[in-house]
Scaffold this motif. Structure first.
Motif, short mmCIF file in Angstrom:
data_model
loop_
_atom_site.label_atom_id
_atom_site.label_comp_id
_atom_site.label_asym_id
_atom_site.label_seq_id
_atom_site.Cartn_x
_atom_site.Cartn_y
_atom_site.Cartn_z
N LEU A 72 -18.37 -1.16 -1.74
CA LEU A 72 -18.04 -1.88 -0.50
C LEU A 72 -19.03 -3.01 -0.19
N TRP A 102 -9.49 7.04 1.20
CA TRP A 102 -10.45 7.70 2.08
C TRP A 102 -9.76 8.72 2.99
N THR A 149 4.51 1.88 0.69
CA THR A 149 5.23 1.16 -0.36
C THR A 149 4.47 1.34 -1.67
N LEU A 203 -17.84 14.64 2.99
CA LEU A 203 -18.32 13.44 2.28
C LEU A 203 -18.79 12.36 3.26
N GLU A 217 0.86 -1.19 0.00
CA GLU A 217 0.00 0.00 0.00
C GLU A 217 0.90 1.24 0.00
N ARG A 218 0.61 2.16 -0.94
CA ARG A 218 1.50 3.33 -1.07
C ARG A 218 1.36 4.30 0.11
N CYS A 256 -10.93 4.55 -8.97
CA CYS A 256 -11.03 6.03 -9.00
C CYS A 256 -9.70 6.66 -8.59
N ASN A 257 -8.64 6.41 -9.36
CA ASN A 257 -7.32 6.93 -8.99
C ASN A 257 -7.08 8.36 -9.46
N ARG A 292 -10.58 12.57 -0.40
CA ARG A 292 -12.01 12.88 -0.30
C ARG A 292 -12.22 14.23 0.38
N LEU A 318 -20.51 8.30 2.95
CA LEU A 318 -20.84 7.25 1.99
C LEU A 318 -22.24 7.50 1.47
N GLY A 336 -7.95 0.19 -7.03
CA GLY A 336 -9.10 1.09 -7.06
C GLY A 336 -9.51 1.52 -8.45
#
Ligand SMILES: Cc1cc2nc3c(=O)[nH]c(=O)nc-3n(C[C@H](O)[C@H](O)[C@H](O)COP(=O)(O)OP(=O)(O)OC[C@H]3O[C@@H](n4cnc5c(N)ncnc54)[C@H](O)[C@@H]3O)c2cc1C
Length: 418
Positions: free
Chosen positions: A376, A26, A83, A34, A18-19, A116-117, A30, A36, A114
């Motif tokens: 989700l 989230w 990472t 916001l 995970e970067r 929606c990058n 966002r 959900l 994802g």
């Protein structure tokens, strides 16, 4: 996290790269207000769901982060955070994964980065006068970031209507450019529209049951907001507070925004589609003996459109200070250096998340298998299928390399250096 849990259930050794931190999108991409737009009960990850006392409510962004964070801890997900994967390419034994923390090699790779990058910005943005500020929803946090003065919000799906509402209420007059959109009431016959879409099977429709899947994958999100009031936020709600609607942004020339004359037609089409959805819901309620348990069928007033909406707007006169590009999101696959899994437009070639490149799979694609795939509430079916596919391949390999059925080492990722 969903695929990690499914792999763990099958005792498949793995690592999650995970970067940022867990629930990074989230945390960092966002806007502040916001929530959900899917109800709490519809956050359903493998073996994990909503347990609070407000199943019909809508989580705030910090609550979503806490939900996913807790899931990662509950399932002991083997996450290596901070990472970033910079490139992925095929090698003889599988895949070479280059990260900003070193190289990995693996036989099996699941990409769950994802749908929606990147915020989509239309090409005509290049013609916007430099005196205006432009911003995407990924950068936008709240109206205080914006200059005082008028705002042009381009795009009227879930993101556009939410930002138009918030920005207009902050005292900055909003003009909303409306293209194709899908209108929907938040509550229908006493039940949330997502409840109806879930029980009637709309979210479960498969990609191969749809007439034009290419078009379906490009359709905008429903005009919905999750709010404590369970309010409907459609164009009528926005025009009633003073938001001005104009047609689709067709271009920007000599400092002037040009809008298509199709606003009335777009709104009529959207009303028609909403009517069809409500017809289908009513039919289902009758067929399933639900009429006594829910409210009466009803229809909503057509979308109001002024007689001659303006076809142009001079962006140099000071009427507009900011443009918000609420024109959708797209995935970023620029770092995947495996040509055989991309089509001519850079989208991923796959069947149910399984690509033509052996051992390379995806989770979380739009319409990966069903309409709900990238939400989700539905990802768990896809994650379970991908884990099953990986397990089957692993068992096949083991059987081939070990004819007497001797146990072999699982093929987990092998760090080359860290
Ligand atoms: C504005 C907005 C509102 C939404 N509202 C809802 C909603 O109400 N309900 C709902 O169900 N869905 C909603 N969604 C869709 C939502 O994004 C997904 O449901 C959910 O976040 C998808 O999870 P994911 O893990 O597939 O993707 P993401 O949440 O995007 O997670 C992808 C992860 O991959 C990481 N990553 C990406 N590239 C790399 C790389 N190269 N190297 C390492 N890590 C990388 C990212 O940092 C991120 O943590 C919304 C989306 C947006 C944009």
């Amino acid at each position: 996290m969903a695929i990690s849990r499914c792999l763990t259930d099958r005792s498949i050794e793995h690592v999650v790269l995970e970067r940022g931190e867990v629930a990074n999108s989230w945390r960092t991409e966002r806007w502040d207000s916001l929530r959900l737009l899917t109800p709490n009960w519809q956050s359903r990850l493998p073996g994990y769901g909503y347990e609070g006392d407000d199943p019909d409510g809508f989580r705030t962004t910090p609550e979503i982060v806490a939900f996913i964070d807790r899931y990662a801890r509950v399932i002991s997900a083997p996450v290596q955070t901070r990472t970033r994967v910079i490139s992925v390419r095929g090698i003889d034994s599988g895949y070479q994964v280059t990260t900003d923390q070193g190289e990995w090699r693996c036989r099996t790779l699941v990409l769950a980065t994802g749908a929606c990058n990147v915020a989509c910005v239309p090409a005509c943005a290049a013609g916007v006068p430099p005196s205006l500020r432009t911003i995407t929803p990924m950068e936008y946090r709240n109206p205080d970031q914006l200059e005082p003065g008028g705002v042009l919000v381009v795009g009227a799906s879930a993101t556009g209507i939410q930002l138009a509402n918030e920005i207009h209420r902050s005292g900055r007059p909003v003009t909303l450019s409306v293209g194709e959109h899908i209108r929907a009431p938040r509550i229908y016959r006493g039940k949330d529209i997502h409840w109806w879409m879930d029980v009637t099977g709309v979210f479960h429709e498969r990609y191969d049951q749809i007439e034009d899947i290419v078009r379906a994958r490009r359709l905008p999100s429903l005009q919905l907001v999750g709010s404590p009031e369970h309010a409907t936020l459609d164009l009528n709600a926005l025009t009633s507070i003073g938001v001005k609607t104009v047609g689709r942004l067709a271009g920007v020339n000599d400092g002037k925004a040009q809008f298509s004359g199709s606003l009335r037609n777009q709104c009529a089409l959207s009303d028609l589609k909403m009517g069809r959805l409500l017809d289908a819901i009513d039919l289902w309620a009758t067929d399933n003996g639900m009429n006594g348990e829910v409210g009466e069928p009803m229809r909503f007033a057509p979308t109001m459109v002024e007689d001659s909406p303006p076809l142009g707007l001079d962006l140099t006169r000071g009427e507009i200070e900011t443009i918000v590009w609420a024109t959708g999101y797209r995935p970023d696959y620029s770092w995947i250096d495996i040509p055989e899994v991309k089509d001519g437009s850079g989208l991923i070639l796959h069947r149910r998340g399984v690509t033509p490149s052996p051992g390379l799979t995806f989770v979380g694609l739009t319409w990966q298998h069903t309409r709900g795939s990238a939400l989700l509430g539905f990802v768990k079916e896809d994650a379970a299928f991908i884990a099953e596919t990986i397990d089957a391949r692993r068992n096949k390999d083991a059987a081939e390399s070990s004819p007497e059925g001797v146990e072999v080492e699982p093929t987990g990722p092998i760090p080359l250096r860290s």
